[in-house]
Design a protein around this motif. Structure first.
Motif, PDB file in Angstrom:
ATOM      1  N   HIS A  11      -7.469  -3.822  16.584  1.00 16.50           N
ATOM      2  CA  HIS A  11      -8.321  -4.917  15.769  1.00 16.50           C
ATOM      3  C   HIS A  11      -8.254  -3.599  14.139  1.00 16.50           C
ATOM      4  N   GLN A  12      -6.854  -3.021  14.319  1.00 19.64           N
ATOM      5  CA  GLN A  12      -6.570  -2.359  13.001  1.00 19.64           C
ATOM      6  C   GLN A  12      -5.772  -3.068  12.251  1.00 19.64           C
ATOM      7  N   ALA A  13      -6.144  -2.997  10.645  1.00 19.12           N
ATOM      8  CA  ALA A  13      -5.539  -3.599  10.395  1.00 19.12           C
ATOM      9  C   ALA A  13      -4.744  -3.090   8.893  1.00 19.12           C
ATOM     10  N   VAL A  14      -3.476  -3.594   8.604  1.00 22.35           N
ATOM     11  CA  VAL A  14      -2.889  -3.049   7.261  1.00 22.35           C
ATOM     12  C   VAL A  14      -2.339  -3.726   6.177  1.00 22.35           C
ATOM     13  N   TYR A  15      -2.641  -3.551   4.337  1.00 19.92           N
ATOM     14  CA  TYR A  15      -2.854  -4.542   3.942  1.00 19.92           C
ATOM     15  C   TYR A  15      -1.674  -4.230   3.089  1.00 19.92           C
ATOM     16  N   VAL A  16      -0.797  -4.864   2.231  1.00 17.89           N
ATOM     17  CA  VAL A  16       0.802  -4.935   2.131  1.00 17.89           C
ATOM     18  C   VAL A  16       0.428  -5.250   0.146  1.00 17.89           C
ATOM     19  N   ASP A  17       0.370  -4.975  -0.671  1.00 19.75           N
ATOM     20  CA  ASP A  17       1.052  -6.066  -1.458  1.00 19.75           C
ATOM     21  C   ASP A  17       1.382  -4.941  -3.208  1.00 19.75           C
ATOM     22  N   ASN A  18       1.379  -5.518  -4.030  1.00 23.03           N
ATOM     23  CA  ASN A  18       2.626  -5.643  -5.485  1.00 23.03           C
ATOM     24  C   ASN A  18       3.798  -4.357  -5.640  1.00 23.03           C
ATOM     25  N   PHE A  19       4.467  -5.400  -3.958  1.00 24.63           N
ATOM     26  CA  PHE A  19       5.405  -5.791  -3.455  1.00 24.63           C
ATOM     27  C   PHE A  19       6.962  -5.292  -4.892  1.00 24.63           C
ATOM     28  N   SER A  20       7.063  -4.153  -5.372  1.00 25.62           N
ATOM     29  CA  SER A  20       8.542  -4.024  -5.920  1.00 25.62           C
ATOM     30  C   SER A  20       9.645  -3.720  -5.786  1.00 25.62           C
ATOM     31  N   LEU A  21      10.661  -3.943  -6.174  1.00 21.09           N
ATOM     32  CA  LEU A  21      12.466  -3.119  -5.423  1.00 21.09           C
ATOM     33  C   LEU A  21      13.006  -3.219  -6.814  1.00 21.09           C
ATOM     34  N   THR A  22      13.559  -2.417  -7.699  1.00 23.43           N
ATOM     35  CA  THR A  22      13.685  -2.669  -8.905  1.00 23.43           C
ATOM     36  C   THR A  22      14.928  -1.671  -8.698  1.00 23.43           C
ATOM     37  N   SER A  23      16.273  -2.131  -9.353  1.00 25.38           N
ATOM     38  CA  SER A  23      17.394  -1.576  -9.784  1.00 25.38           C
ATOM     39  C   SER A  23      17.576  -0.152 -10.618  1.00 25.38           C
ATOM     40  N   LYS A  24      17.557   1.283  -9.957  1.00 26.52           N
ATOM     41  CA  LYS A  24      17.906   2.126 -10.426  1.00 26.52           C
ATOM     42  C   LYS A  24      19.707   1.882 -10.789  1.00 26.52           C
ATOM     43  N   LYS A  25      19.497   2.164 -12.343  1.00 26.40           N
ATOM     44  CA  LYS A  25      21.045   2.585 -13.059  1.00 26.40           C
ATOM     45  C   LYS A  25      21.386   3.578 -13.086  1.00 26.40           C
TER      46      LYS A  25
END
Length: 161
Positions: free
Chosen positions: A147-161
């Motif tokens: 009964h463990q839980a992990v919560y993921v939010d505000n995922f952001s993947l941005t290109s480094k130039k």
């Protein structure tokens, strides 16, 4: 017979449309606020546990199956160098996050670790990721208790130039 053929063409057209909308991307910002289920361009692998969208976030939930390999896989990402950041927390216990490149989103044998496993502490995680060829990213969460839980939010993947 005519209806059967028309239904087949409509169904095939739906599959082609769905695939056309999931082209490789160079940035991805998702807060999961509008998700009622896992988005069709993403893949969820929960094994005997549960991986689902609810309460404006993604939830990894062990139920009674601790130790299950659970993956949330992004749409395909174009080759390049990226900054990945996400908010990740748990409801207590020993939980771990690891990042993989995934040549085939539905085949865990194609996954290769690209960021060391790290303990989930409730803080924002940020990674610099280099991708040599187009691939998916897979977030692997390991829950070590019932009964463990992990919560993921505000995922952001941005290109480094």
């Amino acid at each position: 017979m005519k209806r059967f053929v028309v239904a087949g063409i409509v169904t095939l057209g739906g599959f082609l449309t769905a695939n056309a909308q999931c082209k490789p991307i160079t940035s991805l910002v998702e807060n999961f606020d509008t998700w009622k289920d896992i988005n069709k361009c993403w893949t969820a692998q929960g094994g005997k546990a549960m991986l689902y969208a609810s309460d404006k976030k993604i939830i990894f939930y062990s139920m009674t199956s601790p130790g299950e390999n659970m993956y949330l896989v992004t749409p395909e990402i174009k080759a390049g160098t990226y900054t990945l950041s996400l908010d990740i927390s748990d409801n207590g216990g020993d939980t771990v996050l690891e990042i993989f490149s995934a040549g085939n989103a539905s085949d865990a044998k194609s996954y290769r670790s690209i960021a060391k496993a790290s303990k989930i502490t409730g803080e924002k995680k940020t990674y610099t990721i280099s991708i040599k060829k187009d691939t998916h990213l897979a977030l692997k969460v390991l829950l070590n208790g019932v009964h463990q839980a992990v919560y993921v939010d505000n995922f952001s993947l941005t290109s480094k130039k």
